[in-house]
Design a protein around this motif. Structure first.
Motif, PDB file in Angstrom:
ATOM      1  N   THR A   1       0.834  -1.201   0.000  1.00 30.90           N
ATOM      2  CA  THR A   1       0.000   0.000   0.000  1.00 30.90           C
ATOM      3  C   THR A   1       0.874   1.260   0.000  1.00 30.90           C
ATOM      4  O   THR A   1       0.401   2.325  -0.382  1.00 30.90           O
ATOM      5  CB  THR A   1      -0.973   0.022   1.188  1.00 30.90           C
ATOM      6  OG1 THR A   1      -0.238  -0.164   2.396  1.00 30.90           O
ATOM      7  CG2 THR A   1      -2.039  -1.059   1.046  1.00 30.90           C
TER       8      THR A   1
ATOM      9  N   THR B   1      -7.377   9.223  -5.854  1.00 31.36           N
ATOM     10  CA  THR B   1      -6.459   9.698  -4.818  1.00 31.36           C
ATOM     11  C   THR B   1      -5.554   8.559  -4.347  1.00 31.36           C
ATOM     12  O   THR B   1      -5.846   7.368  -4.566  1.00 31.36           O
ATOM     13  CB  THR B   1      -7.216  10.248  -3.600  1.00 31.36           C
ATOM     14  OG1 THR B   1      -7.903   9.153  -2.966  1.00 31.36           O
ATOM     15  CG2 THR B   1      -8.200  11.347  -3.994  1.00 31.36           C
ATOM     16  N   GLU B   2      -4.493   8.922  -3.668  1.00 31.22           N
ATOM     17  CA  GLU B   2      -3.607   7.936  -3.075  1.00 31.22           C
ATOM     18  C   GLU B   2      -4.379   7.027  -2.117  1.00 31.22           C
ATOM     19  O   GLU B   2      -4.203   5.801  -2.119  1.00 31.22           O
ATOM     20  CB  GLU B   2      -2.469   8.635  -2.334  1.00 31.22           C
ATOM     21  CG  GLU B   2      -1.532   7.704  -1.620  1.00 31.22           C
ATOM     22  CD  GLU B   2      -0.432   8.430  -0.860  1.00 31.22           C
ATOM     23  OE1 GLU B   2       0.287   7.746  -0.110  1.00 31.22           O
ATOM     24  OE2 GLU B   2      -0.283   9.666  -1.004  1.00 31.22           O
ATOM     25  N   SER B   3      -5.246   7.610  -1.314  1.00 25.80           N
ATOM     26  CA  SER B   3      -6.044   6.841  -0.358  1.00 25.80           C
ATOM     27  C   SER B   3      -6.973   5.861  -1.071  1.00 25.80           C
ATOM     28  O   SER B   3      -7.117   4.706  -0.651  1.00 25.80           O
ATOM     29  CB  SER B   3      -6.843   7.804   0.514  1.00 25.80           C
ATOM     30  OG  SER B   3      -7.698   7.096   1.364  1.00 25.80           O
ATOM     31  N   GLN B   4      -7.625   6.308  -2.123  1.00 26.77           N
ATOM     32  CA  GLN B   4      -8.498   5.413  -2.887  1.00 26.77           C
ATOM     33  C   GLN B   4      -7.701   4.266  -3.487  1.00 26.77           C
ATOM     34  O   GLN B   4      -8.146   3.109  -3.459  1.00 26.77           O
ATOM     35  CB  GLN B   4      -9.210   6.185  -3.997  1.00 26.77           C
ATOM     36  CG  GLN B   4     -10.278   7.127  -3.501  1.00 26.77           C
ATOM     37  CD  GLN B   4     -10.794   8.026  -4.607  1.00 26.77           C
ATOM     38  OE1 GLN B   4     -10.041   8.560  -5.432  1.00 26.77           O
ATOM     39  NE2 GLN B   4     -12.113   8.214  -4.628  1.00 26.77           N
TER      40      GLN B   4
END
Length: 174
Positions: free
Chosen positions: A15, A42-45
């Protein structure tokens, strides 16, 4: 310094790779019709997508050079019904500055070997049309055309076709 496929290290995703993967993917989302998404991820998605894929037991690989991540490939569930459990759908994306040098083939070959060795039966790849580079890569690896759906996507003010290519893993020789 030019990046060649031989300088690649293929490894399992983390991740922590989400930002680099999102940057590669977002190029295709925002500038092409290759991905049918229309908003940047996004990075989080992306981290969530990676986690979900891994938690479901599917492989996700990255190709890395001394300059960072050059591309990635992964497999996901083909369909929901239990009888489809031996089939997967795959995707491969490369940093646009690192295409045409064999990195995609090396990365995808590693993914297909993992899938074959895990007992999967069939790999399916959906390719938005036109995309001769992706079609060429898939066919070079033994995929054959299986279906063409006309005008099923609308992006960048145009109707788009999606072709499906299929590879029976017992026929994969790499």
């Amino acid at each position: 310094m030019e990046t060649h496929a031989s300088a690649l290290q293929i490894r399992a995703v983390s991740t922590a790779d989400a930002a680099a993967i999102a940057a590669i993917y977002n190029h295709y989302v925002l500038n092409t019709t290759i991905s049918f998404e229309e908003q940047a991820v996004t990075e989080s998605q992306m981290a969530g997508r990676i986690s979900a894929c891994l938690e479901a037991g599917f492989p996700w690989l990255v190709a890395e050079t001394e300059d960072g991540i050059a591309g990635y490939a992964y497999a996901t569930k083909w369909r929901e019904r239990p009888a489809y459990r031996h089939s997967v759908e795959t995707s491969v994306y490369l940093d646009p500055a690192k295409t045409g040098r064999g990195a995609g083939r090396q990365l995808y070959t590693a993914l297909l070997r993992q899938l074959r060795d895990s007992g999967r039966r069939t790999v399916i790849a959906g390719i938005a049309q036109p995309n001769p580079a992706s079609v060429g890569l898939h066919e070079a690896l033994g995929f054959v055309p299986a279906a063409m759906f006309k005008e099923v996507g609308f992006k960048q003010n145009q109707w788009l076709d999606v072709g499906y290519w299929q590879l029976p893993l017992h026929a994969f020789q790499a």
